[in-house]
Design a protein around this motif. Sequence first.
Motif, mmCIF file in Angstrom:
data_model
loop_
_atom_site.group_PDB
_atom_site.id
_atom_site.type_symbol
_atom_site.label_atom_id
_atom_site.label_comp_id
_atom_site.label_asym_id
_atom_site.label_seq_id
_atom_site.Cartn_x
_atom_site.Cartn_y
_atom_site.Cartn_z
ATOM 1 N N CYS A 224 -19.555 17.671 -19.386
ATOM 2 C CA CYS A 224 -18.393 16.045 -18.800
ATOM 3 C C CYS A 224 -19.199 15.463 -17.440
ATOM 4 O O CYS A 224 -19.231 14.335 -17.628
ATOM 5 C CB CYS A 224 -17.266 16.638 -18.857
ATOM 6 S SG CYS A 224 -15.961 17.113 -19.525
ATOM 7 N N GLN A 231 -20.623 7.287 -18.752
ATOM 8 C CA GLN A 231 -19.638 6.244 -18.463
ATOM 9 C C GLN A 231 -19.984 5.537 -17.356
ATOM 10 O O GLN A 231 -20.024 3.709 -17.583
ATOM 11 C CB GLN A 231 -18.480 6.779 -17.950
ATOM 12 C CG GLN A 231 -17.330 6.332 -18.333
ATOM 13 C CD GLN A 231 -16.058 6.605 -17.762
ATOM 14 O OE1 GLN A 231 -16.166 7.586 -17.071
ATOM 15 N NE2 GLN A 231 -14.563 6.445 -18.076
ATOM 16 N N GLU A 277 -17.192 -1.149 -26.176
ATOM 17 C CA GLU A 277 -16.862 -0.761 -27.085
ATOM 18 C C GLU A 277 -16.654 1.184 -26.772
ATOM 19 O O GLU A 277 -16.415 2.038 -26.718
ATOM 20 C CB GLU A 277 -17.039 -1.068 -28.574
ATOM 21 C CG GLU A 277 -16.398 -1.908 -29.105
ATOM 22 C CD GLU A 277 -16.772 -1.878 -30.783
ATOM 23 O OE1 GLU A 277 -17.732 -1.398 -31.293
ATOM 24 O OE2 GLU A 277 -16.082 -3.237 -31.587
ATOM 25 N N GLN A 280 -15.703 2.404 -23.577
ATOM 26 C CA GLN A 280 -13.954 2.719 -24.034
ATOM 27 C C GLN A 280 -14.380 4.160 -24.695
ATOM 28 O O GLN A 280 -13.528 5.330 -24.706
ATOM 29 C CB GLN A 280 -13.523 1.576 -24.544
ATOM 30 C CG GLN A 280 -12.875 0.671 -24.146
ATOM 31 C CD GLN A 280 -12.582 -0.766 -24.997
ATOM 32 O OE1 GLN A 280 -11.635 -0.121 -25.922
ATOM 33 N NE2 GLN A 280 -12.406 -1.580 -24.658
ATOM 34 N N GLY A 281 -15.088 3.974 -25.587
ATOM 35 C CA GLY A 281 -15.082 5.384 -26.662
ATOM 36 C C GLY A 281 -15.531 6.578 -25.609
ATOM 37 O O GLY A 281 -15.604 7.519 -25.801
ATOM 38 N N ALA A 283 -15.161 7.343 -22.947
ATOM 39 C CA ALA A 283 -14.014 6.721 -21.541
ATOM 40 C C ALA A 283 -12.790 7.942 -22.189
ATOM 41 O O ALA A 283 -11.885 8.705 -21.290
ATOM 42 C CB ALA A 283 -13.009 5.866 -21.007
ATOM 43 N N ARG A 284 -12.534 7.659 -23.580
ATOM 44 C CA ARG A 284 -11.905 8.314 -24.520
ATOM 45 C C ARG A 284 -11.856 10.495 -24.808
ATOM 46 O O ARG A 284 -11.765 10.850 -24.310
ATOM 47 C CB ARG A 284 -11.520 7.537 -25.755
ATOM 48 C CG ARG A 284 -10.650 6.794 -25.940
ATOM 49 C CD ARG A 284 -10.522 6.150 -27.442
ATOM 50 N NE ARG A 284 -11.385 6.133 -27.938
ATOM 51 C CZ ARG A 284 -11.750 5.080 -28.406
ATOM 52 N NH1 ARG A 284 -11.502 3.883 -27.555
ATOM 53 N NH2 ARG A 284 -13.268 4.818 -29.431
ATOM 54 N N CYS A 285 -13.965 9.440 -24.875
ATOM 55 C CA CYS A 285 -13.978 11.380 -25.446
ATOM 56 C C CYS A 285 -13.840 12.163 -23.392
ATOM 57 O O CYS A 285 -13.554 13.550 -23.605
ATOM 58 C CB CYS A 285 -15.543 11.599 -25.013
ATOM 59 S SG CYS A 285 -16.346 12.725 -25.262
ATOM 60 N N GLU A 287 -11.206 11.243 -21.596
ATOM 61 C CA GLU A 287 -9.830 12.253 -21.391
ATOM 62 C C GLU A 287 -9.808 13.276 -22.432
ATOM 63 O O GLU A 287 -8.671 14.121 -21.944
ATOM 64 C CB GLU A 287 -9.275 10.671 -21.792
ATOM 65 C CG GLU A 287 -7.299 11.117 -21.420
ATOM 66 C CD GLU A 287 -6.830 10.298 -22.623
ATOM 67 O OE1 GLU A 287 -5.416 9.777 -22.224
ATOM 68 O OE2 GLU A 287 -7.434 9.023 -22.536
ATOM 69 N N ALA A 288 -10.101 13.967 -23.553
ATOM 70 C CA ALA A 288 -10.291 14.083 -24.642
ATOM 71 C C ALA A 288 -10.963 15.518 -23.618
ATOM 72 O O ALA A 288 -9.823 16.715 -24.042
ATOM 73 C CB ALA A 288 -10.683 14.233 -25.773
#
Length: 549
Positions: A224, A231, A277, A280-281, A283-285, A287-288
């Motif tokens: 992370c 990020q 893009e 955003q990817g 950021a999603r990672c 979050e997961a």
Amino acid sequence: MLRALDIRNILIIDHLDLAFQPGLNVLTGETGAGKSILLDSLGFVLGWRGRAELVRQGADQGEVTAVFDLPEGHGAREVLEEAGLPLSDELILRRVNTLDGRKTAWVNDRRCSGEVLRRLSDTLVELHGQQDDRGLLDPRGHRVLLDAYGRLDGLKSDTRSAWRGVAAAQKALSAAEAALESVRAEEDFLRHAVAELDALDPQPGEDEALDTRRRLMQQGERICEDIARAQAALGQDGAEGAAGDALRWLEGVAPRAEAQLDAPIAALGRAMVELDEAAQGVARCLEALTFDPLELEETEERLFAIRALARKHGVGADDLGDFAGDLRARLASLDQGDADLETLRQSLRAAEETYDAAATALSAARAKAAAALDSAMRDELAPLKMERAAFTTAIAAADPGPEGRDSVTFTVATNPGAPAGPLNKIASGGELSRFLLALKVCLTGTESGLTMIFDEIDRGVGGATADAVGRRLAQLADGGQVLVVTHSPQVAARGAHHWRVEKTVADESTLSRVTPLAQDARIDEIARMLSGDRITDEARAAAEALMAG
């Protein structure tokens, strides 16, 4: 019908070619002339077990050929068809015996086994004599004979069908009881296992999904930090902001650059889209990968529980659902088992009632047929000078089976007040012969296509009794074929066709000859049987009288 018998090099016969006819065929001759050899030869070609050494001395092999007529519907046709042998209106049997004991058989010029010959013989020839243990003297066949006499095929078919129904119902019940007993033995296990599986409720594919989620959470803490840096590098304070500034600067001076900046501006615009893009990817990672430590613990607990249950039952984790379904079905059969068993028991009781009704009807019909046979035997025994003898068809209870639940035995009592017993143990030689003949006369209407052979069945009787025997044999031969070997002139006189068997010695060689007799020769032969070697005019007259009577 036996039409021809050709014998070559068998015992004291070098070559005989005999043509038999319908009706009563009589063979006579002195004792030892070779009459029994004819029967031995016929038995050999029919596959009967007899003498081991049949080949005539000095010959390499012995051979017998028998020719039978086979009308439509003859029982031999079915045997031939089952054995894959040629079918025609003529049946030719040939069998060879070599010096070393080897026996080879042909049926219509096709090689066959001795077993096929014996099956054919059962449909072609029936032998009766005082040593007969294959036919009327064998108690094992008495029920079959009585059923044939009473024409009970329909009732027997119903009984066999009902017996098969009982057997099928019993088999189904036994299988259900065994299955239920097996399930009952593991009832505690089934109920515990189903409860355990229902509580966990594993789903197909869940093992892999949990494992993937667990590994992601385990790796999250380690990756992370770098993902967060990436990020930041991509965001407004990093690459995205710098690229935006550059794009504004270039767009501000582009009109004065004479289109030299159009391509860079377009490329920079595309880069801005790609950077967005990517941001955003990432950021999603992040979050997961962001998780509650309790979630990791719960995920691991469920994953380990599924895998432990799969190991416990020896199935794959994804197969636990189907396995649970099988266990539920077995439990359902257990819960439904008693009701199913009662249904099967009812079916068995119904099948047993059907069998009981069919067997009872068959038993009643057998009793009626037995009474009719006993009455017919009384009528036949009187002319044979045995009016004081008693013939009884004894029917006793037997274990139930496809042929009913009766045992049948032909018994006789030779004198009033004497105890009854089996034919072959109570009657003397002459009495036995007459019992057999009377019984055969009574039963012959139920048979067709058989050539009947009587081997000295008139032994021990003479005078009026022998005459009655001859008349009964002639009656039996009417419309069929009977061969009789006899020493009785009264019997010989009733023959439609007559052969004399005689033994000759020439050049120290003994041979047996069989000669067909014309009318005059028949008179002389019967006269010889009446008076001995010296034939008188009185003997000839007596012979003529016998033949005329």
